[in-house]
Design a protein around this motif. Sequence first.
Motif, PDB file in Angstrom:
ATOM      1  N   ASP A 250     -26.007 138.534  62.946  1.00  0.00           N
ATOM      2  CA  ASP A 250     -26.164 138.243  64.369  1.00  0.00           C
ATOM      3  C   ASP A 250     -27.176 137.130  64.602  1.00  0.00           C
ATOM      4  O   ASP A 250     -27.229 136.539  65.694  1.00  0.00           O
ATOM      5  N   ARG A 251     -27.983 136.807  63.591  1.00  0.00           N
ATOM      6  CA  ARG A 251     -28.991 135.742  63.711  1.00  0.00           C
ATOM      7  C   ARG A 251     -28.553 134.473  62.982  1.00  0.00           C
ATOM      8  O   ARG A 251     -29.350 133.569  62.789  1.00  0.00           O
ATOM      9  N   LEU A 252     -27.293 134.437  62.581  1.00  0.00           N
ATOM     10  CA  LEU A 252     -26.829 133.287  61.815  1.00  0.00           C
ATOM     11  C   LEU A 252     -26.830 132.004  62.650  1.00  0.00           C
ATOM     12  O   LEU A 252     -27.139 130.919  62.130  1.00  0.00           O
ATOM     13  N   ASP A 253     -26.510 132.102  63.939  1.00  0.00           N
ATOM     14  CA  ASP A 253     -26.521 130.906  64.790  1.00  0.00           C
ATOM     15  C   ASP A 253     -27.922 130.303  64.877  1.00  0.00           C
ATOM     16  O   ASP A 253     -28.080 129.078  64.844  1.00  0.00           O
ATOM     17  N   ASP A 254     -28.935 131.165  64.988  1.00  0.00           N
ATOM     18  CA  ASP A 254     -30.309 130.661  65.009  1.00  0.00           C
ATOM     19  C   ASP A 254     -30.666 129.982  63.702  1.00  0.00           C
ATOM     20  O   ASP A 254     -31.347 128.944  63.687  1.00  0.00           O
ATOM     21  N   LEU A 255     -30.225 130.584  62.576  1.00  0.00           N
ATOM     22  CA  LEU A 255     -30.509 130.003  61.265  1.00  0.00           C
ATOM     23  C   LEU A 255     -29.894 128.612  61.152  1.00  0.00           C
ATOM     24  O   LEU A 255     -30.541 127.661  60.691  1.00  0.00           O
ATOM     25  N   VAL A 256     -28.642 128.481  61.588  1.00  0.00           N
ATOM     26  CA  VAL A 256     -27.961 127.187  61.521  1.00  0.00           C
ATOM     27  C   VAL A 256     -28.657 126.170  62.418  1.00  0.00           C
ATOM     28  O   VAL A 256     -28.859 125.005  62.039  1.00  0.00           O
ATOM     29  N   GLY A 257     -29.068 126.606  63.610  1.00  0.00           N
ATOM     30  CA  GLY A 257     -29.726 125.685  64.521  1.00  0.00           C
ATOM     31  C   GLY A 257     -31.059 125.175  64.003  1.00  0.00           C
ATOM     32  O   GLY A 257     -31.448 124.033  64.276  1.00  0.00           O
ATOM     33  N   ARG A 258     -31.777 126.014  63.253  1.00  0.00           N
ATOM     34  CA  ARG A 258     -33.094 125.605  62.749  1.00  0.00           C
ATOM     35  C   ARG A 258     -33.004 124.762  61.483  1.00  0.00           C
ATOM     36  O   ARG A 258     -33.998 124.209  61.047  1.00  0.00           O
ATOM     37  N   SER A 259     -31.849 124.767  60.841  1.00  0.00           N
ATOM     38  CA  SER A 259     -31.749 124.116  59.532  1.00  0.00           C
ATOM     39  C   SER A 259     -31.932 122.607  59.608  1.00  0.00           C
ATOM     40  O   SER A 259     -32.287 121.967  58.610  1.00  0.00           O
ATOM     41  N   ALA A 280     -27.420 140.603  52.688  1.00  0.00           N
ATOM     42  CA  ALA A 280     -27.093 139.750  51.548  1.00  0.00           C
ATOM     43  C   ALA A 280     -26.366 138.485  52.009  1.00  0.00           C
ATOM     44  O   ALA A 280     -26.665 137.377  51.543  1.00  0.00           O
ATOM     45  N   ALA A 281     -25.397 138.634  52.935  1.00  0.00           N
ATOM     46  CA  ALA A 281     -24.659 137.466  53.418  1.00  0.00           C
ATOM     47  C   ALA A 281     -25.588 136.486  54.123  1.00  0.00           C
ATOM     48  O   ALA A 281     -25.495 135.262  53.925  1.00  0.00           O
ATOM     49  N   TYR A 282     -26.468 136.999  54.936  1.00  0.00           N
ATOM     50  CA  TYR A 282     -27.413 136.130  55.657  1.00  0.00           C
ATOM     51  C   TYR A 282     -28.281 135.359  54.664  1.00  0.00           C
ATOM     52  O   TYR A 282     -28.477 134.140  54.795  1.00  0.00           O
ATOM     53  N   ARG A 283     -28.803 136.063  53.652  1.00  0.00           N
ATOM     54  CA  ARG A 283     -29.693 135.402  52.696  1.00  0.00           C
ATOM     55  C   ARG A 283     -28.935 134.383  51.841  1.00  0.00           C
ATOM     56  O   ARG A 283     -29.500 133.349  51.454  1.00  0.00           O
ATOM     57  N   ILE A 284     -27.683 134.664  51.528  1.00  0.00           N
ATOM     58  CA  ILE A 284     -26.899 133.708  50.740  1.00  0.00           C
ATOM     59  C   ILE A 284     -26.690 132.420  51.547  1.00  0.00           C
ATOM     60  O   ILE A 284     -26.840 131.308  51.023  1.00  0.00           O
ATOM     61  N   VAL A 285     -26.358 132.563  52.840  1.00  0.00           N
ATOM     62  CA  VAL A 285     -26.219 131.380  53.680  1.00  0.00           C
ATOM     63  C   VAL A 285     -27.555 130.657  53.799  1.00  0.00           C
ATOM     64  O   VAL A 285     -27.629 129.418  53.705  1.00  0.00           O
ATOM     65  N   GLN A 286     -28.612 131.408  53.984  1.00  0.00           N
ATOM     66  CA  GLN A 286     -29.939 130.804  54.128  1.00  0.00           C
ATOM     67  C   GLN A 286     -30.325 130.013  52.883  1.00  0.00           C
ATOM     68  O   GLN A 286     -30.778 128.869  52.976  1.00  0.00           O
ATOM     69  N   GLU A 287     -30.145 130.602  51.706  1.00  0.00           N
ATOM     70  CA  GLU A 287     -30.501 129.924  50.468  1.00  0.00           C
ATOM     71  C   GLU A 287     -29.611 128.704  50.244  1.00  0.00           C
ATOM     72  O   GLU A 287     -30.064 127.672  49.739  1.00  0.00           O
ATOM     73  N   SER A 288     -28.328 128.809  50.604  1.00  0.00           N
ATOM     74  CA  SER A 288     -27.418 127.671  50.451  1.00  0.00           C
ATOM     75  C   SER A 288     -27.862 126.506  51.335  1.00  0.00           C
ATOM     76  O   SER A 288     -27.876 125.344  50.895  1.00  0.00           O
ATOM     77  N   LEU A 289     -28.240 126.781  52.579  1.00  0.00           N
ATOM     78  CA  LEU A 289     -28.725 125.730  53.462  1.00  0.00           C
ATOM     79  C   LEU A 289     -30.035 125.139  52.945  1.00  0.00           C
ATOM     80  O   LEU A 289     -30.277 123.931  53.074  1.00  0.00           O
ATOM     81  N   THR A 290     -30.868 125.996  52.360  1.00  0.00           N
ATOM     82  CA  THR A 290     -32.109 125.492  51.769  1.00  0.00           C
ATOM     83  C   THR A 290     -31.807 124.511  50.644  1.00  0.00           C
ATOM     84  O   THR A 290     -32.442 123.449  50.531  1.00  0.00           O
ATOM     85  N   ASN A 291     -30.828 124.845  49.813  1.00  0.00           N
ATOM     86  CA  ASN A 291     -30.464 123.949  48.711  1.00  0.00           C
ATOM     87  C   ASN A 291     -29.902 122.627  49.222  1.00  0.00           C
ATOM     88  O   ASN A 291     -30.165 121.565  48.654  1.00  0.00           O
ATOM     89  N   VAL A 292     -29.115 122.675  50.312  1.00  0.00           N
ATOM     90  CA  VAL A 292     -28.604 121.430  50.892  1.00  0.00           C
ATOM     91  C   VAL A 292     -29.758 120.595  51.426  1.00  0.00           C
ATOM     92  O   VAL A 292     -29.796 119.374  51.236  1.00  0.00           O
ATOM     93  N   THR A 293     -30.708 121.250  52.095  1.00  0.00           N
ATOM     94  CA  THR A 293     -31.869 120.531  52.622  1.00  0.00           C
ATOM     95  C   THR A 293     -32.648 119.857  51.501  1.00  0.00           C
ATOM     96  O   THR A 293     -33.138 118.728  51.651  1.00  0.00           O
ATOM     97  N   ARG A 294     -32.760 120.532  50.371  1.00  0.00           N
ATOM     98  CA  ARG A 294     -33.513 119.974  49.252  1.00  0.00           C
ATOM     99  C   ARG A 294     -32.771 118.831  48.564  1.00  0.00           C
ATOM    100  O   ARG A 294     -33.348 117.790  48.258  1.00  0.00           O
ATOM    101  N   HIS A 295     -31.491 119.055  48.292  1.00  0.00           N
ATOM    102  CA  HIS A 295     -30.764 118.177  47.389  1.00  0.00           C
ATOM    103  C   HIS A 295     -29.827 117.195  48.088  1.00  0.00           C
ATOM    104  O   HIS A 295     -29.476 116.168  47.508  1.00  0.00           O
ATOM    105  N   ALA A 296     -29.389 117.503  49.311  1.00  0.00           N
ATOM    106  CA  ALA A 296     -28.424 116.612  49.988  1.00  0.00           C
ATOM    107  C   ALA A 296     -28.704 116.573  51.477  1.00  0.00           C
ATOM    108  O   ALA A 296     -27.871 116.974  52.296  1.00  0.00           O
ATOM    109  N   PRO A 297     -29.886 116.131  51.876  1.00  0.00           N
ATOM    110  CA  PRO A 297     -30.204 116.095  53.311  1.00  0.00           C
ATOM    111  C   PRO A 297     -29.228 115.188  54.055  1.00  0.00           C
ATOM    112  O   PRO A 297     -28.848 114.123  53.570  1.00  0.00           O
TER     113      PRO A 297
END
Length: 372
Positions: A250-259, A280-297
């Motif tokens: 339910d907080r996935l939209d906020d996570l995407v907006g902050r990324s 688990a699903a939320y954290r997997i999306v969160q970690e994936s976005l973190t990796n994109v931020t690090r490696h492919a901004p």
Amino acid sequence: MRRTSGFDPYFGLIVAVAQVVTSQGAAWGQREFRRPLDALAYALLLVGPVMITVRRRFPIPAAAVALLSTYVYTWLDYPLGPVYMAPVVVLFTLVLERHRLAAWIMAGVTLAVLIAYGHFGSMRHEGLGLFHDMAITAFIMLFMVLAELVRIVRERRAQQQRAAEEETRRQASEERLTMAQELHDVLAHNISLIHVQASTALHLIDDHPEQARTALATIKTASKEVLGEMRSVLNVLRDGAPRTPTAGLDRLDDLVGRSGLPVTLKRVGSRPLPPQVERAAYRIVQESLTNVTRHAPGAQVTVRLEYGHGELVVRVTDTGSATPGALSEDGSGNGIPGMRERASALGGTLVAGPSGTGFQVEARLPLPEESA
């Protein structure tokens, strides 16, 4: 754990009073063929209770002395019956205190003494013979078997308690590991985001102050979020705190907006999910976005959630970036293994690897069957 002194005066006093008082009644009932109670008889009646008092500190000597005094009392033809209370207690204690061999030897000696008394003592003229021997044998055997059964029940109960304590420690350890993983995911995502936005703000602050202001606002939001999530995770350490997930879809939209990334969020289907799957699903999306931020901004990212009948599919795909990430060489390299562990813990799978010019993470998390 409270330690005992090894002495049991109250129980010994109770047995002493019981033996003396009831022996007086036995003496009246057996007055025609037994000696009356005298000073020696009372002294022998008190030896057993005294041994009960010290039986936990000196189990084998106490049992031996108590039984010996009982043998003397019996062979001196004093009234029988109540005098056997103390031997019963000390033999029972020997079995429970794991002095089983000594207990069975003493029980055998007691059986031999009582049978010999029936054949050679004052009872030899009563003609009891084989009946007396069988009755004494049956009583002692039944008593010793009962003591062994009580010992087995106590040991099994202690074993079950140890197993329960071990299970409690294991669950506590798993909770600590879960909290550590939660903290890792929260900090990794938000600190990476703060780092990237701070680098952007420093780069734009002179030539494009409005864009720098946006980056600083993102940093403010991310820092507030990480503090809130840390409080939520650490609250489980407090007594009585609810064991609820710190993040859900339910907080996935906020996570995407902050990324700070151009993210397209797609949901296919919908159904209630178990809390552990949501987390688990939320954290997997969160970690994936973190990796994109690090490696492919700046890469285009698609987050797709497919709610199937038996599984939830989480797919995060990015288009890649020609510009190396500001944090591409940082980090511990535990992001993908951590996501894979989350999926495996639920019985699912996670595959991560190149996809075209970019990268894709796909997790399949099993779900319970939907009720009708």
